[in-house]
Design a protein around this motif. Structure first.
Motif, mmCIF file in Angstrom:
data_model
loop_
_atom_site.group_PDB
_atom_site.id
_atom_site.type_symbol
_atom_site.label_atom_id
_atom_site.label_comp_id
_atom_site.label_asym_id
_atom_site.label_seq_id
_atom_site.Cartn_x
_atom_site.Cartn_y
_atom_site.Cartn_z
ATOM 1 N N PHE A 16 -46.398 -47.563 -61.272
ATOM 2 C CA PHE A 16 -46.175 -48.853 -61.911
ATOM 3 C C PHE A 16 -45.616 -48.688 -63.320
ATOM 4 C CE2 PHE A 16 -49.385 -50.827 -58.923
ATOM 5 C CZ PHE A 16 -48.416 -51.525 -58.218
ATOM 6 N N GLY A 17 -46.080 -47.702 -64.051
ATOM 7 C CA GLY A 17 -45.554 -47.448 -65.386
ATOM 8 C C GLY A 17 -44.087 -47.100 -65.364
ATOM 9 N N ILE A 18 -43.685 -46.246 -64.433
ATOM 10 C CA ILE A 18 -42.277 -45.864 -64.325
ATOM 11 C C ILE A 18 -41.429 -47.059 -63.893
ATOM 12 C CG2 ILE A 18 -40.663 -44.472 -62.968
ATOM 13 C CD1 ILE A 18 -42.746 -42.218 -63.090
ATOM 14 N N SER A 23 -37.261 -50.928 -65.573
ATOM 15 C CA SER A 23 -36.729 -52.286 -65.633
ATOM 16 C C SER A 23 -36.480 -52.739 -67.062
ATOM 17 C CB SER A 23 -37.668 -53.262 -64.937
ATOM 18 O OG SER A 23 -38.835 -53.451 -65.695
ATOM 19 N N LYS A 24 -37.237 -52.220 -68.015
ATOM 20 C CA LYS A 24 -37.085 -52.638 -69.405
ATOM 21 C C LYS A 24 -36.017 -51.850 -70.143
ATOM 22 C CE LYS A 24 -39.927 -55.925 -69.415
ATOM 23 N NZ LYS A 24 -39.436 -57.272 -69.562
ATOM 24 N N PHE A 72 -44.175 -62.994 -80.775
ATOM 25 C CA PHE A 72 -44.851 -62.336 -79.650
ATOM 26 C C PHE A 72 -43.998 -62.410 -78.391
ATOM 27 C CE2 PHE A 72 -47.880 -62.341 -76.093
ATOM 28 C CZ PHE A 72 -48.471 -61.106 -76.309
ATOM 29 N N GLY A 73 -43.367 -63.553 -78.162
ATOM 30 C CA GLY A 73 -42.489 -63.700 -77.008
ATOM 31 C C GLY A 73 -41.280 -62.778 -77.086
ATOM 32 N N GLY A 77 -40.968 -57.538 -74.457
ATOM 33 C CA GLY A 77 -40.306 -56.400 -73.818
ATOM 34 C C GLY A 77 -40.810 -55.077 -74.362
ATOM 35 N N LEU A 78 -40.967 -54.996 -75.683
ATOM 36 C CA LEU A 78 -41.488 -53.769 -76.286
ATOM 37 C C LEU A 78 -42.954 -53.555 -75.937
ATOM 38 C CD1 LEU A 78 -39.854 -53.951 -79.828
ATOM 39 C CD2 LEU A 78 -39.193 -52.512 -77.907
ATOM 40 N N ILE A 79 -43.703 -54.645 -75.842
ATOM 41 C CA ILE A 79 -45.103 -54.540 -75.439
ATOM 42 C C ILE A 79 -45.188 -54.028 -74.002
ATOM 43 C CG2 ILE A 79 -47.199 -55.878 -74.983
ATOM 44 C CD1 ILE A 79 -46.324 -57.673 -77.381
ATOM 45 N N ALA A 80 -44.295 -54.498 -73.134
ATOM 46 C CA ALA A 80 -44.275 -54.031 -71.742
ATOM 47 C C ALA A 80 -43.939 -52.541 -71.678
ATOM 48 C CB ALA A 80 -43.270 -54.837 -70.929
ATOM 49 N N ILE A 81 -43.015 -52.082 -72.527
ATOM 50 C CA ILE A 81 -42.688 -50.652 -72.559
ATOM 51 C C ILE A 81 -43.891 -49.843 -73.015
ATOM 52 C CG2 ILE A 81 -41.282 -48.924 -73.751
ATOM 53 C CD1 ILE A 81 -38.971 -50.929 -73.648
ATOM 54 N N ALA A 82 -44.605 -50.342 -74.040
ATOM 55 C CA ALA A 82 -45.796 -49.631 -74.519
ATOM 56 C C ALA A 82 -46.871 -49.571 -73.436
ATOM 57 C CB ALA A 82 -46.336 -50.308 -75.771
ATOM 58 N N VAL A 83 -47.043 -50.659 -72.685
ATOM 59 C CA VAL A 83 -48.020 -50.667 -71.588
ATOM 60 C C VAL A 83 -47.600 -49.686 -70.498
ATOM 61 C CG1 VAL A 83 -48.950 -52.094 -69.718
ATOM 62 C CG2 VAL A 83 -48.898 -52.977 -72.036
#
Length: 101
Positions: A16-18, A23-24, A72-73, A77-83
């Motif tokens: 899931f991380g990959i 996608s980002k 925050f919105g 995208g950067l938050i999703a990459i960090a997750v």
């Protein structure tokens, strides 16, 4: 290698991380245009902070909250990459801890 619950969870987290990371990363071709989009919410947060400091706390907090939500919105995208990176690192750490026991 024998599959157990931790190994399956580790493989799932890495997968899931990959997937999230792939996608980002495809959206980095609009960097210059998106930097300007951060200017407005940052200005709202800054003006809200000045309003709070100068005794206009109601309008200051309103500006800080609205600017923070917009920011925050834009940073989602950067938050999703960090997750995604966190999921990958945690998955590999589960693999590493499994080999010790």
């Amino acid at each position: 290698m024998r599959m157990n619950r931790k190994t399956g969870l580790a493989a799932l987290l890495i997968f899931f991380g990959i997937m999230i990371l792939c996608s980002k990363i495809g959206g980095f071709h609009h960097i210059g245009h998106s930097l300007i989009g951060f200017l407005f919410p940052l200005a709202m947060v800054g003006l809200g902070y000045l309003g709070i400091k100068n005794g206009r706390s109601t309008i200051g907090w309103i500006l800080v909250v609205i600017g923070g939500l917009i920011l925050f919105g834009k940073l989602s995208g950067l938050i999703a990459i960090a997750v995604a990176v966190g999921l990958i690192v945690y998955g590999f750490s589960l693999f590493r801890n499994r080999s010790v026991h």
